[in-house]
Design an enzyme around this catalytic site. Structure first.
Site, short mmCIF file in Angstrom:
data_model
loop_
_atom_site.label_atom_id
_atom_site.label_comp_id
_atom_site.label_asym_id
_atom_site.label_seq_id
_atom_site.Cartn_x
_atom_site.Cartn_y
_atom_site.Cartn_z
N VAL A 73 0.84 -1.20 0.00
CA VAL A 73 0.00 0.00 0.00
C VAL A 73 0.88 1.25 0.00
O VAL A 73 1.85 1.33 0.76
CB VAL A 73 -0.92 0.02 1.26
CG1 VAL A 73 -1.67 1.34 1.37
CG2 VAL A 73 -1.90 -1.15 1.25
N ALA A 118 4.52 3.99 2.96
CA ALA A 118 4.04 2.74 2.35
C ALA A 118 4.14 1.62 3.38
O ALA A 118 4.75 1.79 4.43
CB ALA A 118 4.91 2.38 1.15
N LYS A 119 3.53 0.52 3.11
CA LYS A 119 3.72 -0.68 3.93
C LYS A 119 3.32 -1.88 3.11
O LYS A 119 2.49 -1.78 2.19
CB LYS A 119 2.84 -0.62 5.19
CG LYS A 119 3.33 -1.51 6.30
CD LYS A 119 4.48 -0.85 7.05
CE LYS A 119 5.01 -1.71 8.17
NZ LYS A 119 5.97 -0.97 9.00
N GLY A 120 3.90 -3.02 3.45
CA GLY A 120 3.53 -4.25 2.75
C GLY A 120 3.45 -5.39 3.75
O GLY A 120 3.95 -5.27 4.87
#
Ligand code: NAD
Length: 431
Positions: A73, A118-120
């Protein structure tokens, strides 16, 4: 068999279901109100820019194919390329990753780093996978999110249950697809392939720098203070070690299997050695050492409480029973907005996640700069620059808190939101 994907929802004290994203938006709205943010700008920041859901088929060692769900994201990129870690955990879900991406936007802004958030994550229990399975999962996940990542676009890093080896696989997979070595695509890599000195310790070191500043500001004495730490991974174990070096007695620590407590203090190095061999912190033994649950650890009488594991640990259910005078959030999102208000009334000094644990992304930024310049800094240089940036961010937030008579979390979100809003305004809304 298909895996059921459920949205993990908890309930607040009024028994309403809410997610970490709701928690993040409540924090944003409180800060927006306080700084009088223009509604159009707020509307834009209240959405994630993009979210990618991928399926990750993995050939397991026994010949079966298992399929895992993964996410990446981008919350906001107005201030620079997207930056944020990758988490492997069985509870990972889109709402959680969106919240973590939002907190990354705010964290980079509070530190004034030229990054967006962001992050995943992958919804998987990494403890059940062999090393080969983990490598295949990581490489396929990287390939699936390669339409988003890149040194100028989105730079992942480690988070829960991912580490330098995971980053090496990501860097290698991305490099294979572009046809040249691209160290700047991830941070938190091993030193041998463009990692930075000081990155492994950076999150814990940043936590300790902010604790030192908070103690000074409050006129408290750090040597001899006591600490309890929930979570003993990268962030928690380094914080324990560096707090011990600063003269703090670490009296309780835990991991996902529970914890140990000892009023005379625990030896952080010995605990780290137990974890390095694949043990649990509860394997630690000695005189006056007893076991505690994770819930009990949070309520342990101590001066400093360091949540360093999952979100939503300090809630309206337990906040009034906490005894610490300072909470240093190594974890992201460990305290709910309702708990914040209870702790504020109890006069507990909170070092909020987006400030306290920002040492990780700060040295990730240093790593990325070194990769781009193909020039590496010494460990002393890295630590000195980290200390400088952490202290400066602490004082900006602390001043904002004092001037507005608000708690440190609200102040940190006010500082960050103002910066993101200014960048949004200057750039304008496309087209
Ligand atoms: P890690 O995988 O290295 O360690 C996680 C630790 O938490 C382990 O000791 C694990 O046993 C423990 N744990 C897991 N579930 C738990 C539970 N329910 N109760 C108690 N302990 C539990 O992860 P990490 O990188 O140290 O990340 C920990 C937290 O710090 C996360 O919230 C992460 O987002 C945050 N954080 C990490 C970094 C970083 O650079 N690694 C940077 C900023 C923030």
């Amino acid at each position: 068999m298909p895996v059921m994907i459920e949205k993990k929802l908890k309930t607040d004290s009024a028994n309403r279901a809410y997610s970490p994203w709701d928690h993040a938006m409540a924090q944003m709205n409180a800060a927006a109100k306080k700084i009088g943010l223009n509604e159009s700008i707020l509307k834009k920041i209240a959405y994630c820019k993009r979210a990618l859901i991928v399926s990750i088929p993995v050939k397991m060692d026994d010949g079966r194919v298992e399929v895992f769900e993964g996410y990446r994201v981008h919350h906001n990129v107005v201030r620079g390329p997207a930056k944020g870690g990758i988490r492997y955990h069985p509870d990972v879900n889109l709402e959680e990753i969106k919240a973590l991406a939002f907190w990354m936007t705010m964290k980079c802004a509070v530190m004034n780093l030229p990054y967006g958030g962001a992050k995943g994550g992958v919804r998987v229990d990494p403890k059940k996978l062999s090393l080969g399975e983990l490598e295949r999962l990581t490489r396929r996940y990287t390939s699936e999110i390669s339409i988003l990542i890149g040194p100028d676009r989105d730079i992942p890093a480690p988070d829960m249950y991912t580490n330098a080896q995971t980053m090496a696989w990501i860097m290698d997979t991305y490099s294979m697809s572009v046809g040249y070595s691209a160290p700047g695509v991830v941070t938190g890599k091993p030193l041998e392939i463009g990692g930075s000195y000081g990155r492994f310790e950076a999150t814990g070191r940043g936590v300790v720098v902010t604790v030192e500043e908070a103690f000074k500001q409050n006129g408290w004495k750090l040597p001899g203070a006591t600490a309890a730490i929930q979570g003993f991974g990268n962030a928690g174990s380094v914080a324990a070690k560096l707090l011990s070096l600063a003269g703090v007695k670490v009296i309780a620590v835990s991991d996902s299997k529970g914890g140990v407590i000892c009023p005379q203090g625990l030896d952080a190095e010995r605990l780290m050695a137990i974890k390095a061999k694949g043990g649990r912190v509860s394997d630690y033994d000695g005189k006056n050492v007893s076991v505690v649950t994770n819930a009990e650890l949070l309520e342990t009488p101590c001066d400093i409480l360091v949540p360093a594991a999952m979100e939503e640990q300090i809630t309206s259910q337990n906040a009034s029973r906490l005894k610490a005078k300072l909470i240093a959030e190594a974890a992201n999102g460990p305290t709910t907005p309702e708990a914040d208000e209870i702790l504020w009334k109890k006069n507990v000094f909170i070092l909020p996640d987006i400030l306290a644990n920002a040492g990780g992304v700060t040295v990730s930024y240093f790593e990325w700069v070194q990769d781009i310049q193909s020039y590496s800094w010494t460990e002393d240089e890295v630590n000195a620059r980290l200390g400088e940036l952490m202290r400066s961010a602490f004082h900006t937030v602390h001043q904002t808190a004092q001037q507005n008579n608000v708690h440190m979390r609200l102040a940190a979100h006010m500082v960050a939101l103002k910066r993101v809003a200014q960048a949004t305004e200057i750039r304008g809304i496309y087209p």
